[in-house]
Design a protein around this motif. Structure first.
Motif, PDB file in Angstrom:
ATOM      1  N   PRO A 198     -34.921  17.483  50.356  1.00 15.14           N
ATOM      2  CA  PRO A 198     -35.541  17.605  49.032  1.00 15.14           C
ATOM      3  C   PRO A 198     -34.663  17.149  47.884  1.00 15.14           C
ATOM      4  CG  PRO A 198     -34.854  19.761  49.847  1.00 15.14           C
ATOM      5  CD  PRO A 198     -34.661  18.797  50.975  1.00 15.14           C
ATOM      6  N   ASP A 199     -33.354  16.949  48.145  1.00 13.52           N
ATOM      7  CA  ASP A 199     -32.447  16.596  47.043  1.00 13.52           C
ATOM      8  C   ASP A 199     -32.156  15.102  46.958  1.00 13.52           C
ATOM      9  OD1 ASP A 199     -30.851  16.250  49.278  1.00 13.52           O
ATOM     10  OD2 ASP A 199     -29.071  17.149  48.362  1.00 13.52           O
ATOM     11  N   VAL A 200     -32.911  14.258  47.658  1.00 20.37           N
ATOM     12  CA  VAL A 200     -32.664  12.819  47.629  1.00 20.37           C
ATOM     13  C   VAL A 200     -32.986  12.250  46.252  1.00 20.37           C
ATOM     14  CG1 VAL A 200     -33.406  10.571  48.527  1.00 20.37           C
ATOM     15  CG2 VAL A 200     -33.017  12.484  50.106  1.00 20.37           C
ATOM     16  N   ASN A 201     -32.063  11.459  45.719  1.00 14.50           N
ATOM     17  CA  ASN A 201     -32.279  10.688  44.494  1.00 14.50           C
ATOM     18  C   ASN A 201     -31.957   9.227  44.773  1.00 14.50           C
ATOM     19  OD1 ASN A 201     -33.101  12.285  42.098  1.00 14.50           O
ATOM     20  ND2 ASN A 201     -31.276  13.478  42.572  1.00 14.50           N
ATOM     21  N   VAL A 202     -32.707   8.334  44.158  1.00 17.09           N
ATOM     22  CA  VAL A 202     -32.482   6.892  44.291  1.00 17.09           C
ATOM     23  C   VAL A 202     -32.414   6.299  42.894  1.00 17.09           C
ATOM     24  CG1 VAL A 202     -33.326   4.711  45.231  1.00 17.09           C
ATOM     25  CG2 VAL A 202     -33.758   6.853  46.472  1.00 17.09           C
ATOM     26  N   TRP A 203     -31.400   5.457  42.649  1.00 17.04           N
ATOM     27  CA  TRP A 203     -31.313   4.814  41.334  1.00 17.04           C
ATOM     28  C   TRP A 203     -30.523   3.507  41.420  1.00 17.04           C
ATOM     29  CZ3 TRP A 203     -28.254   9.283  42.174  1.00 17.04           C
ATOM     30  CH2 TRP A 203     -26.870   9.133  42.018  1.00 17.04           C
ATOM     31  N   GLY A 204     -30.617   2.729  40.345  1.00 21.59           N
ATOM     32  CA  GLY A 204     -29.775   1.543  40.200  1.00 21.59           C
ATOM     33  C   GLY A 204     -30.102   0.407  41.145  1.00 21.59           C
ATOM     34  N   VAL A 205     -31.369  -0.037  41.170  1.00 26.00           N
ATOM     35  CA  VAL A 205     -31.759  -1.156  42.037  1.00 26.00           C
ATOM     36  C   VAL A 205     -31.094  -2.451  41.581  1.00 26.00           C
ATOM     37  CG1 VAL A 205     -33.709  -2.679  42.595  1.00 26.00           C
ATOM     38  CG2 VAL A 205     -33.945  -0.196  42.834  1.00 26.00           C
ATOM     39  N   THR A 206     -30.699  -3.267  42.554  1.00 30.44           N
ATOM     40  CA  THR A 206     -30.271  -4.647  42.302  1.00 30.44           C
ATOM     41  C   THR A 206     -30.900  -5.506  43.380  1.00 30.44           C
ATOM     42  OG1 THR A 206     -28.356  -6.133  42.041  1.00 30.44           O
ATOM     43  CG2 THR A 206     -28.114  -4.351  43.613  1.00 30.44           C
ATOM     44  N   PHE A 207     -31.577  -6.594  42.994  1.00 32.30           N
ATOM     45  CA  PHE A 207     -32.387  -7.372  43.929  1.00 32.30           C
ATOM     46  C   PHE A 207     -31.607  -8.521  44.554  1.00 32.30           C
ATOM     47  CE2 PHE A 207     -35.708  -5.596  41.133  1.00 32.30           C
ATOM     48  CZ  PHE A 207     -36.583  -5.085  42.085  1.00 32.30           C
ATOM     49  N   ALA A 208     -31.861  -8.743  45.855  1.00 28.77           N
ATOM     50  CA  ALA A 208     -31.389  -9.955  46.532  1.00 28.77           C
ATOM     51  C   ALA A 208     -32.448 -11.045  46.451  1.00 28.77           C
ATOM     52  CB  ALA A 208     -31.054  -9.655  47.989  1.00 28.77           C
ATOM     53  N   ASP A 209     -33.720 -10.668  46.649  1.00 28.64           N
ATOM     54  CA  ASP A 209     -34.850 -11.598  46.570  1.00 28.64           C
ATOM     55  C   ASP A 209     -36.097 -10.767  46.297  1.00 28.64           C
ATOM     56  OD1 ASP A 209     -35.565 -10.492  49.101  1.00 28.64           O
ATOM     57  OD2 ASP A 209     -34.395 -12.015  50.135  1.00 28.64           O
ATOM     58  N   ASP A 210     -37.263 -11.287  46.675  1.00 27.55           N
ATOM     59  CA  ASP A 210     -38.505 -10.579  46.376  1.00 27.55           C
ATOM     60  C   ASP A 210     -38.902  -9.573  47.445  1.00 27.55           C
ATOM     61  OD1 ASP A 210     -38.767 -11.832  43.954  1.00 27.55           O
ATOM     62  OD2 ASP A 210     -40.025 -13.450  44.729  1.00 27.55           O
ATOM     63  N   ASP A 211     -37.961  -9.204  48.296  1.00 26.72           N
ATOM     64  CA  ASP A 211     -38.173  -8.114  49.247  1.00 26.72           C
ATOM     65  C   ASP A 211     -36.927  -7.246  49.376  1.00 26.72           C
ATOM     66  OD1 ASP A 211     -39.569  -6.579  51.267  1.00 26.72           O
ATOM     67  OD2 ASP A 211     -38.321  -7.600  52.755  1.00 26.72           O
ATOM     68  N   PHE A 213     -33.362  -5.466  48.521  1.00 29.88           N
ATOM     69  CA  PHE A 213     -32.637  -4.960  47.363  1.00 29.88           C
ATOM     70  C   PHE A 213     -31.574  -3.969  47.828  1.00 29.88           C
ATOM     71  CE2 PHE A 213     -36.117  -1.959  48.000  1.00 29.88           C
ATOM     72  CZ  PHE A 213     -35.507  -0.720  47.832  1.00 29.88           C
ATOM     73  N   TYR A 214     -30.706  -3.600  46.908  1.00 31.54           N
ATOM     74  CA  TYR A 214     -29.720  -2.545  47.141  1.00 31.54           C
ATOM     75  C   TYR A 214     -29.895  -1.495  46.040  1.00 31.54           C
ATOM     76  CZ  TYR A 214     -27.513  -5.996  50.187  1.00 31.54           C
ATOM     77  OH  TYR A 214     -27.271  -6.912  51.170  1.00 31.54           O
ATOM     78  N   ALA A 215     -29.530  -0.262  46.366  1.00 34.99           N
ATOM     79  CA  ALA A 215     -29.645   0.826  45.392  1.00 34.99           C
ATOM     80  C   ALA A 215     -28.697   1.941  45.796  1.00 34.99           C
ATOM     81  CB  ALA A 215     -31.079   1.341  45.330  1.00 34.99           C
ATOM     82  N   THR A 216     -28.506   2.885  44.900  1.00 35.22           N
ATOM     83  CA  THR A 216     -27.751   4.104  45.209  1.00 35.22           C
ATOM     84  C   THR A 216     -28.712   5.153  45.753  1.00 35.22           C
ATOM     85  OG1 THR A 216     -26.071   3.745  43.525  1.00 35.22           O
ATOM     86  CG2 THR A 216     -26.410   6.004  44.238  1.00 35.22           C
ATOM     87  N   VAL A 217     -28.312   5.790  46.843  1.00 34.84           N
ATOM     88  CA  VAL A 217     -29.001   6.970  47.367  1.00 34.84           C
ATOM     89  C   VAL A 217     -28.033   8.134  47.294  1.00 34.84           C
ATOM     90  CG1 VAL A 217     -29.966   8.078  49.416  1.00 34.84           C
ATOM     91  CG2 VAL A 217     -30.586   5.719  48.875  1.00 34.84           C
ATOM     92  N   ALA A 218     -28.479   9.232  46.727  1.00 37.40           N
ATOM     93  CA  ALA A 218     -27.652  10.439  46.640  1.00 37.40           C
ATOM     94  C   ALA A 218     -28.342  11.581  47.360  1.00 37.40           C
ATOM     95  CB  ALA A 218     -27.404  10.813  45.183  1.00 37.40           C
ATOM     96  N   THR A 219     -27.577  12.316  48.159  1.00 39.83           N
ATOM     97  CA  THR A 219     -28.086  13.494  48.844  1.00 39.83           C
ATOM     98  C   THR A 219     -26.915  14.296  49.382  1.00 39.83           C
ATOM     99  OG1 THR A 219     -29.571  14.325  50.583  1.00 39.83           O
ATOM    100  CG2 THR A 219     -28.337  12.312  51.075  1.00 39.83           C
ATOM    101  N   GLY A 220     -27.065  15.585  49.430  1.00 42.28           N
ATOM    102  CA  GLY A 220     -26.023  16.428  50.004  1.00 42.28           C
ATOM    103  C   GLY A 220     -24.686  16.325  49.303  1.00 42.28           C
ATOM    104  N   GLY A 221     -24.697  16.023  48.007  1.00 45.90           N
ATOM    105  CA  GLY A 221     -23.451  15.913  47.264  1.00 45.90           C
ATOM    106  C   GLY A 221     -22.713  14.606  47.475  1.00 45.90           C
ATOM    107  N   ARG A 222     -23.310  13.643  48.150  1.00 40.86           N
ATOM    108  CA  ARG A 222     -22.689  12.341  48.395  1.00 40.86           C
ATOM    109  C   ARG A 222     -23.575  11.221  47.866  1.00 40.86           C
ATOM    110  NH1 ARG A 222     -20.991  11.427  54.445  1.00 40.86           N
ATOM    111  NH2 ARG A 222     -19.856   9.727  53.392  1.00 40.86           N
ATOM    112  N   THR A 223     -22.963  10.081  47.552  1.00 37.79           N
ATOM    113  CA  THR A 223     -23.718   8.892  47.157  1.00 37.79           C
ATOM    114  C   THR A 223     -23.427   7.772  48.152  1.00 37.79           C
ATOM    115  OG1 THR A 223     -21.952   8.091  45.703  1.00 37.79           O
ATOM    116  CG2 THR A 223     -23.666   9.473  44.712  1.00 37.79           C
ATOM    117  N   TYR A 224     -24.421   6.901  48.319  1.00 36.28           N
ATOM    118  CA  TYR A 224     -24.322   5.796  49.273  1.00 36.28           C
ATOM    119  C   TYR A 224     -24.878   4.515  48.653  1.00 36.28           C
ATOM    120  CZ  TYR A 224     -24.278   9.649  52.727  1.00 36.28           C
ATOM    121  OH  TYR A 224     -24.016  10.804  53.435  1.00 36.28           O
ATOM    122  N   LEU A 225     -24.342   3.386  49.097  1.00 36.05           N
ATOM    123  CA  LEU A 225     -25.021   2.119  48.909  1.00 36.05           C
ATOM    124  C   LEU A 225     -26.068   2.012  50.005  1.00 36.05           C
ATOM    125  CD1 LEU A 225     -25.263  -0.735  47.581  1.00 36.05           C
ATOM    126  CD2 LEU A 225     -23.683  -1.515  49.365  1.00 36.05           C
TER     127      LEU A 225
END
Length: 339
Positions: A198-211, A213-225
């Protein structure tokens, strides 16, 4: 006096008091600045997000004090200290553009408090469509082709520095006008296994093409690419301790802000670059706290915002860790390179 008339008088009084308060704050701010203006040379004129003569341009939200503050402005990328051209167009809190498509996240004045909306712009800065936002704008990006746009808002909180915030990130297809309202609904894989929390957050999209992309995923006190797919509605984590990624034009590296142990809680980030081919990360020469989604000016140079006399200035630094930070554009924020 009827109840309805008394309510109308009350609302008018509240609005007048709010306006007076705003003027008082602005006047106090100007006095605190010693009555100085920003001294940034500007000229009014058209700003285009399309191809044109004169080479690449840097388009951004101008932060120079005055009537044109928050408007979109442009300078030649090769001469960022040139007189900026400020458009008689929309005011934006966050902005990005590519291939003639712009996204402007703006405030909508309200009687009690502002609302917010995302406005899709054409190359001449005319509104194409707009969408109401559920929170405070914080990030915006357009795919290289101009087809996809993404934005992030704070649903609660107003800073990434702490842990008590919630975001929502949306992706819009400007050809079909299909809106994916919340990337948190995508199928998420963390460390190789399907993941739901329930604590998943997603932010900061950056696109490679029209499908892709990369973004930040945060959950459990950690952030990921995380690597994402628009068509498949998937997110897969790749690397830890990554926030607000920005993909290089050649698609091989991601610039991002990294939380560095031992730094103050309210200023925890340093600007790093991750090589996607080797997953090796390296620090840039910028040693100040960078709370921004960096912009690649080219394959070797990053731009980012830092606090300045007018709110924020844009700085640049080599992406390979060499050199030193340099002031790029005074009184500017939320830039895009327009070719």
């Amino acid at each position: 006096m009827s109840a309805g008339r008394r309510l109308l008088v009350l609302l008018v009084a509240v609005a007048l008091l709010a306006g007076a308060g705003t003027l008082a704050v602005l006047h106090a701010a100007e006095r605190a600045r010693g009555g100085r203006t920003s001294g940034v040379p500007v000229v009014s004129g058209p700003v285009s997000l399309g191809a044109g003569a004169g080479g690449p341009r840097l388009v951004f939200r101008t932060m120079a004090w005055g009537a044109q503050r928050d408007r979109l402005a442009a300078v030649p990328l090769a001469h960022p200290d040139a007189v900026r051209t400020v458009a008689d167009g929309p005011s934006c809190l966050r902005f990005h553009a590519a291939a003639g498509t712009g996204i402007c996240l703006q405030a909508v004045p309200g009687l009690v408090q502002d609302g917010y909306r995302a406005v899709v712009l054409d190359a001449a800065l005319h509104e194409v469509r707009h969408y109401d936002l559920a929170g405070i704008p914080t990030r915006a990006r357009v795919s290289p082709s101009g087809r996809l746009v993404a934005w992030t808002v704070f649903l609660s909180g107003d800073s990434y520095a702490g842990t008590s915030f919630s975001t929502r990130t949306s992706v819009l297809d400007t050809r079909t006008w299909t809106l994916q309202e919340n990337l948190e609904d995508d199928a998420l894989t963390v460390d190789g296994a399907p993941y739901r929390a329930p604590d998943v957050n997603v932010w900061g999209v950056t696109f490679a093409d029209d499908d892709r992309f990369y973004a930040t995923v945060a959950t459990g006190g950690r952030t990921y690419l995380a690597a994402g797919g628009v068509a498949g509605r998937t997110l897969t984590t790749l690397h830890g301790n990554v926030e607000c990624p920005s993909l290089s034009p050649d698609g091989t590296r991601v610039a991002y802000k990294k939380r560095v142990p031992g730094l103050p809680e309210d200023a925890p980030w340093r600007l790093y670059v991750l090589d996607l081919r080797t997953m090796a990360e390296s620090a840039t020469a910028e040693r100040r706290d960078v709370d921004d989604q960096a912009l690649w000016l080219d394959d070797g140079t990053l731009a980012y915002a830092l606090p300045g006399d007018d709110g924020t200035d844009l700085w640049s630094v080599p992406a390979d860790g060499s050199g030193a930070p340099a002031l790029l554009v005074r009184a500017a924020l939320a830039a895009a390179v327009v070719h």
